[in-house]
Structures are given as structure tokens and as C-alpha cells.
Design an enzyme around this catalytic site. Structure first.
Site, PDB file in Angstrom:
ATOM      1  N   LYS A  66     -70.815  27.073  -8.666  1.00  7.87           N
ATOM      2  CA  LYS A  66     -70.475  28.153  -9.603  1.00  7.87           C
ATOM      3  C   LYS A  66     -69.899  27.514 -10.856  1.00  7.87           C
ATOM      4  CE  LYS A  66     -66.852  31.139  -9.396  1.00  7.87           C
ATOM      5  NZ  LYS A  66     -66.122  32.372  -9.050  1.00  7.87           N
ATOM      6  N   HIS A 136     -58.060  43.097 -13.919  1.00 11.87           N
ATOM      7  CA  HIS A 136     -59.455  43.346 -13.538  1.00 11.87           C
ATOM      8  C   HIS A 136     -59.664  43.274 -12.019  1.00 11.87           C
ATOM      9  CE1 HIS A 136     -63.792  43.397 -13.958  1.00 11.87           C
ATOM     10  NE2 HIS A 136     -63.865  42.294 -13.233  1.00 11.87           N
ATOM     11  N   GLN A 137     -59.027  42.277 -11.373  1.00 15.95           N
ATOM     12  CA  GLN A 137     -59.270  42.073  -9.934  1.00 15.95           C
ATOM     13  C   GLN A 137     -58.558  43.104  -9.045  1.00 15.95           C
ATOM     14  OE1 GLN A 137     -61.331  39.621  -8.908  1.00 15.95           O
ATOM     15  NE2 GLN A 137     -61.549  38.829 -10.987  1.00 15.95           N
ATOM     16  N   SER A 197     -51.982  36.606 -13.190  1.00 12.03           N
ATOM     17  CA  SER A 197     -52.175  35.272 -13.783  1.00 12.03           C
ATOM     18  C   SER A 197     -50.821  34.703 -14.207  1.00 12.03           C
ATOM     19  CB  SER A 197     -53.118  35.376 -14.985  1.00 12.03           C
ATOM     20  OG  SER A 197     -52.652  36.378 -15.879  1.00 12.03           O
ATOM     21  N   MET A 217     -53.383  35.954  -4.131  1.00 10.85           N
ATOM     22  CA  MET A 217     -54.739  35.689  -4.601  1.00 10.85           C
ATOM     23  C   MET A 217     -54.821  35.246  -6.055  1.00 10.85           C
ATOM     24  SD  MET A 217     -56.066  36.396  -1.738  1.00 10.85           S
ATOM     25  CE  MET A 217     -57.770  36.059  -2.171  1.00 10.85           C
ATOM     26  N   GLY A 218     -53.726  35.356  -6.805  1.00 10.99           N
ATOM     27  CA  GLY A 218     -53.820  35.110  -8.253  1.00 10.99           C
ATOM     28  C   GLY A 218     -53.726  33.651  -8.648  1.00 10.99           C
ATOM     29  N   THR A 219     -53.029  32.841  -7.849  1.00  9.90           N
ATOM     30  CA  THR A 219     -52.786  31.452  -8.241  1.00  9.90           C
ATOM     31  C   THR A 219     -53.965  30.577  -7.838  1.00  9.90           C
ATOM     32  OG1 THR A 219     -50.406  31.741  -8.129  1.00  9.90           O
ATOM     33  CG2 THR A 219     -51.214  29.495  -7.938  1.00  9.90           C
ATOM     34  N   ASP A 220     -54.754  30.196  -8.849  1.00 14.20           N
ATOM     35  CA  ASP A 220     -55.949  29.400  -8.598  1.00 14.20           C
ATOM     36  C   ASP A 220     -56.030  28.193  -9.533  1.00 14.20           C
ATOM     37  OD1 ASP A 220     -56.359  30.757 -10.921  1.00 14.20           O
ATOM     38  OD2 ASP A 220     -58.288  31.620 -10.380  1.00 14.20           O
ATOM     39  N   LYS A 224     -49.901  27.928 -12.222  1.00 11.92           N
ATOM     40  CA  LYS A 224     -49.718  29.373 -11.988  1.00 11.92           C
ATOM     41  C   LYS A 224     -48.800  29.557 -10.782  1.00 11.92           C
ATOM     42  CE  LYS A 224     -54.177  31.131 -13.650  1.00 11.92           C
ATOM     43  NZ  LYS A 224     -55.393  31.841 -13.211  1.00 11.92           N
TER      44      LYS A 224
END
Ligand code: NAD
Length: 319
Positions: A66, A136-137, A197, A217-220, A224
Site C-alpha cells: 500500500k 474521518h475514521q 491524531s 487505533m490512532g497512533t500509527d 503520536k
């Protein structure tokens, strides 16, 4: 090679498809049949980020990447800020098989991972869902969570409260009472999803009751952070992939501070294949660190490509 445009994805892949595809890929990872390649992520300047997530799933016959990132100027151009495309290749020959629009798929696979963790780790009787974040998520997260537990109400907090009504509209669609709350009221929630975020912790240990399941789920990305490290250290931590969890996930902070040993983090696939029991008591806090792995993207893109091919949709090109 088949091109599957973004505009077709909603008609090809359901949240349920995404749930099963992600479950299969996490299970393949646990059985050693699939692995992710190292993530590449580069800052392009002016807040733009670009990178590649890739991997090989031998069991599913999926090889690919991706490519995508975050482009904060897009909103002003009428485009969404996160943009991505998934490329699938034949693992035997390396020939390109498909190029698939990756924006909706990213939201579906991320929400599916969170819901899978809720399904396997939250207390079965959980009735109150907390959501930290309203971007958005967040709506995808709410819809996916509602598929795996019979929630009776939703509590939500967001740094920018003006974004909450859009999430409230999703709750209304699902028939769930929705309340915007201050963070201490997250103690009423039995399941909490964090999807921001944020560069610093919002949710503190004192905001979370014993027995709660958290899907973070936000920390990628390095730097962050959504959750206080003391909360991560107090929880039984599960992750999509331990290597990403400690480097770019929520656990990066607790591990760096010496409050959590990386060896204590359980790949969620271990639960799926029956090698780890998951939750051990009603008082335990379970925390899923969902960093988003390339194999998830390949798994859902493969569903989209297969469905498009069956239905004669998409564009075939020679390459
Ligand atoms: P978005 O830009 O639409 O929304 C951002 C959210 O973060 C909003 O709720 C906003 O109010 C909140 N926020 C912004 N700054 C904050 C701060 N300083 N403190 C607390 N909250 C703050 O983003 P999105 O598309 O909803 O994505 C949310 C996060 O999820 C991003 O960090 C994104 O990179 C991440 N993400 C993770 C995965 C994964 O697989 N784990 C997949 C997709 C997106």
C-alpha cells in the site's frame, strides 16, 4: 492487471468482509504463514507524510504494497487528506495483478481490526461504548464496534467538540443514544476506542475503569500518543504486530519509558489461533494497539479485486 477504482469499493467490500479478511490475515501471521515487510514512512515537508506498507501472505497467496500518506492541503482542494492505493502482485511470478483504490479500504480494515479486538477481548456483556476522537475514521469505528457487541449507549470526547455532531449522526443511524462527555466520564464505558491524531496523551489511567477493553487505533507514527503510558503499563497489551506496536504504535511510549517490556505484548493472532486465552478476568484492562499492518491492506484489496473480477467490473490493462 485489473484496476479497481476507489468509486467501486463501497459496492464490493462490506464491513463484514473486512472483518473476516483481517481475522484471516492476523491468524496467518500467528501461524508464521504471513509477515509484514519493514514500514517506510517519510516526511515530505509542510506536514505531508508518505510511505509504504507491504508484506507477503503465503497462505492467502497475497504479495503487495500500500502506497499512501497524509496530505493536509487536500481538504482545501476538495480531496480527503489521507490518500492511498494498494498494488497486488502474483507471489509466484511478481507480475502485477491489481491496483485498488485504498482510501475506503483503509477505513474498513482499521475499523475491522478494532472490532475484532473488541469481539475477542471485551467483556461479553459490555453495554457502554466510549469513543475518543471524531474525525474521518471515527464513524467507521463506531459502526464496526456496534456489529460485535449490543451497546446501549455511546459516550464521546473530542478535542474539537464541533466535530462530534457528525459522529452523533452515525450513532443515531444505529439507534444508539449519544452523549458528548468530559474525559473523566469515560469511566462509565466498558469498551473505549481511541482514534485521534494526537501528539500527546488525552486518555489517562484515572479515566478508565477496571475491566475495560481499549482499542487504541490512532497512533500509527512515531511521536503520536493517545493514552497515558501508565494505563498501557497497567493493561494486558495486544497488538496487530509487536514490531510496529513498539516503534510506531501506542506502546512506543510505555516501552521507551521502561514501563512495559515488549516481550509482554501479545500478537492478537495468538488469541485468534487459540494459543493465548485473551481476557483472563472481569477486572483486567485489555488494550489492543492497532497500528495498521500492510497485510491488512492486501487482505481487503484482494477481496475487492476478486469481487470486481467476478462481476466484470474494473478496468483490465496490459502492463
Ligand atoms: P482526522 O484528521 O479526520 O481526525 C483527527 C482526529 O484527531 C479528530 O478527532 C481531531 O479532533 C483529533 N485531534 C487532532 N489533534 C488532536 C490533539 N492534539 N489532541 C487530541 N485529539 C486531536 O483523522 P482520521 O482519518 O480520523 O484518523 C485518525 C487517526 O487514525 C490518525 O492519527 C490516523 O493516522 C490514524 N489511522 C490509523 C490507522 C491504523 O491502522 N491504526 C488507519 C487509519 C488512520
Amino acid at each position: 492487471m485489473l484496476i479497481v477504482p476507489e468509486t467501486l469499493i463501497a459496492s464490493l467490500v462490506t464491513p463484514e468482509d473486512a472483518f473476516h479478511a483481517v481475522e484471516a490475515c492476523f491468524s496467518s501471521m500467528a501461524r508464521g504463514e504471513a509477515y509484514n515487510f519493514p514500514v517506510v514512512r517519510e516526511a515530505l515537508g509542510e506536514g505531508r507524510q508518505y510511505g509504504f506498507k507491504s508484506g507477503l501472505d503465503r497462505a492467502a497467496g497475497q504479495l503487495g504494497v500500500k502506497a499512501g500518506g497524509y496530505f493536509p492541503g487536500n481538504a482545501a482542494r476538495g480531496l480527503i487528506n489521507h490518500q492511498s492505493s494498494v498494488f497486488l502482485f502474483d507471489p509466484e511470478t511478481g507480475r502485477p495483478l491489481a491496483m485498488v483504490g485504498g482510501n475506503l479500504l483503509t477505513a474498513l480494515r482499521t475499523a475491522a481490526a478494532s472490532a475484532l479486538a473488541i469481539d475477542r477481548l471485551a467483556r461479553p456483556e459490555a453495554e457502554v461504548l466510549g469513543i475518543v476522537g471524531a474525525g474521518h475514521q471515527a464513524g467507521f469505528q463506531l459502526r464496526a464496534a456496534a456489529r460485535v457487541r449490543r451497546f446501549r449507549r455511546v459516550l464521546a470526547w473530542n478535542l474539537h467538540p464541533e466535530m462530534l455532531p457528525r459522529l452523533g449522526a452515525v450513532a443515531a443511524e444505529l439507534g444508539l443514544p449519544f452523549e458528548a462527555v468530559a474525559l473523566p466520564r469515560m469511566r462509565e464505558a466498558e469498551v473505549i476506542v481511541t482514534i485521534t491524531s494526537s501528539p500527546a496523551a488525552s486518555l489517562m489511567a484515572e479515566h478508565v475503569a477496571p475491566g475495560t477493553h481499549l482499542s487504541c487505533m490512532g497512533t500509527d507514527t512515531r511521536g503520536k500518543q493517545e493514552v497515558e503510558p501508565a494505563l498501557v503499563a497497567a493493561a494486558t497489551v495486544f497488538a496487530d504486530e509487536v514490531a510496529q506496536s513498539v516503534s510506531i504504535g501506542e506502546a512506543q511510549h510505555a516501552v521507551a519509558a521502561g514501563m512495559l517490556d515488549a516481550s509482554a505484548i501479545v500478537p492478537i493472532g495468538e488469541v485468534l489461533v487459540g494459543r493465548h486465552p485473551g481476557r483472563r478476568s472481569a477486572q483486567e484492562i485489555t488494550l489492543f494497539d492497532g497500528t495498521g499492518v500492510g497485510l491488512q491492506d492486501l487482505a481487503v484489496a484482494a477481496v475487492a479485486a476478486a469481487r470486481a473480477s467476478e462481476r466484470g467490473l474494473g478496468i483490465e490493462v496490459g502492463i
